[in-house]
Design a protein around this motif. Structure first.
Motif, short mmCIF file in Angstrom:
data_model
loop_
_atom_site.label_atom_id
_atom_site.label_comp_id
_atom_site.label_asym_id
_atom_site.label_seq_id
_atom_site.Cartn_x
_atom_site.Cartn_y
_atom_site.Cartn_z
N LEU A 1 0.83 -1.21 0.00
CA LEU A 1 0.00 0.00 0.00
C LEU A 1 0.86 1.26 0.00
CD1 LEU A 1 -2.85 -0.97 2.50
CD2 LEU A 1 -2.94 -0.88 0.00
N LEU A 2 1.96 1.24 0.77
CA LEU A 2 2.84 2.40 0.82
C LEU A 2 3.51 2.66 -0.54
CD1 LEU A 2 4.50 2.03 4.34
CD2 LEU A 2 2.89 3.79 3.59
N GLU A 3 3.68 1.60 -1.32
CA GLU A 3 4.25 1.78 -2.66
C GLU A 3 3.31 2.56 -3.58
OE1 GLU A 3 5.17 -2.13 -3.99
OE2 GLU A 3 6.95 -2.33 -2.72
N LEU A 4 2.04 2.64 -3.22
CA LEU A 4 1.07 3.41 -3.98
C LEU A 4 1.01 4.86 -3.53
CD1 LEU A 4 -1.88 0.83 -4.02
CD2 LEU A 4 -0.38 1.40 -5.95
N THR A 5 1.78 5.21 -2.50
CA THR A 5 1.74 6.56 -1.94
C THR A 5 3.07 7.28 -2.15
OG1 THR A 5 2.60 6.08 0.28
CG2 THR A 5 0.27 5.58 -0.14
N VAL A 6 3.10 8.56 -1.76
CA VAL A 6 4.35 9.33 -1.86
C VAL A 6 5.33 8.91 -0.76
CG1 VAL A 6 3.26 11.30 -2.98
CG2 VAL A 6 3.34 11.20 -0.46
N GLY A 7 4.85 8.15 0.23
CA GLY A 7 5.72 7.59 1.25
C GLY A 7 6.18 8.56 2.32
N ASP A 8 5.49 9.70 2.47
CA ASP A 8 5.91 10.63 3.51
C ASP A 8 5.37 10.18 4.86
OD1 ASP A 8 3.22 11.21 3.35
OD2 ASP A 8 3.48 13.24 2.56
N ASN A 9 5.74 10.91 5.90
CA ASN A 9 5.35 10.51 7.25
C ASN A 9 3.83 10.49 7.44
OD1 ASN A 9 8.00 10.16 8.12
ND2 ASN A 9 8.22 12.30 8.77
#
Length: 232
Positions: free
Chosen positions: A120-128
């Motif tokens: 799921l985090l790979e689908l996001t910008v990965g910020d805090n």
């Protein structure tokens, strides 16, 4: 004094002359009328050809790409200005939004946060912020889920685009914010117990060649996130 026979001949001759004159007048009138109609039709049709050609050209080139831009990518117009986000890229942004929101509400009592959150985090910008929201239920909610062997399945659909904007000053790229309908079905001990549908405002921006989810808000209620209950 003229005889009756001569009178009859004179009358017949006069009638014949009148008939010839009448026929000649009719023929002349008909000829002139037809000539006027032909000239009128020719004059009316003459300027139509270049006008139609011009309209057809701009309608095909500008109307086709412009309509697609206005409906799908924003910023398109009938004069050929390209859309801010091409339809194909907009579809990629939508897929990322729907996949993330559906995945956020899909889990079972046996899932571990690290393994569950990674795709799921790979689908996001990965910020805090996105890391803090991409978590399983915690505390009492998770204990209840484990005790009841719970599971949750989410289905997400992009309903419409709310905003398409490009930061030309700070250079942060193009941002797409869309309304996403999320339906979550929850079960305990193998039996469905609850179905809930909410509308979310999800934002995505292009990063390293791919569209990534950068934020999500329960529509009208601010950024709720998922730190307490996934997808709620």
């Amino acid at each position: 004094m003229d005889s009756p026979a001569e009178n009859k001949r004179s009358a017949a001759l006069a009638l014949a002359v009148l008939g010839v004159l009448l026929i000649g007048s009719l023929l002349t009138f008909t000829f002139l009328s037809g000539d006027d109609d032909a000239n009128g039709s020719s004059d009316a049709k003459a300027p139509a050809a270049p006008s139609q050609g011009k309209d057809a050209g701009t309608g095909t080139a500008g109307g086709g790409s412009g309509s697609a831009g206005q409906q799908a990518g924003g910023g398109g117009s009938a004069d050929g200005v390209p859309p801010m986000v091409p339809p194909a890229e907009l579809a990629e942004a939508h897929r990322a939004m729907a996949a993330y929101m559906a995945g956020l509400s899909t889990y079972t009592y046996a899932d571990q946060t690290a393994a569950w959150a990674k795709p799921l985090l790979e689908l996001t910008v990965g910020d805090n912020q996105m890391k803090s929201h991409t978590v399983l239920p915690t505390g009492k909610d998770w204990a209840t889920c484990q005790a009841n062997r719970c599971s949750s399945v989410g289905k997400a659909t992009v309903v419409r685009d709310g905003m398409i904007a490009e930061d030309l000053v700070n250079g942060s790229g193009t941002l797409v914010s869309s309304v996403v309908s999320l339906t979550t079905a929850r079960s305990e001990n193998g039996k469905q117990t609850q179905t809930e549908t909410n509308a979310w405002l999800v934002s995505s921006r292009k990063e390293a060649g791919a569209w990534k989810v950068s934020a999500f808000n329960l529509q009208g209620l601010g950024n709720v996130g998922a730190s307490e209950q996934a997808g709620e």
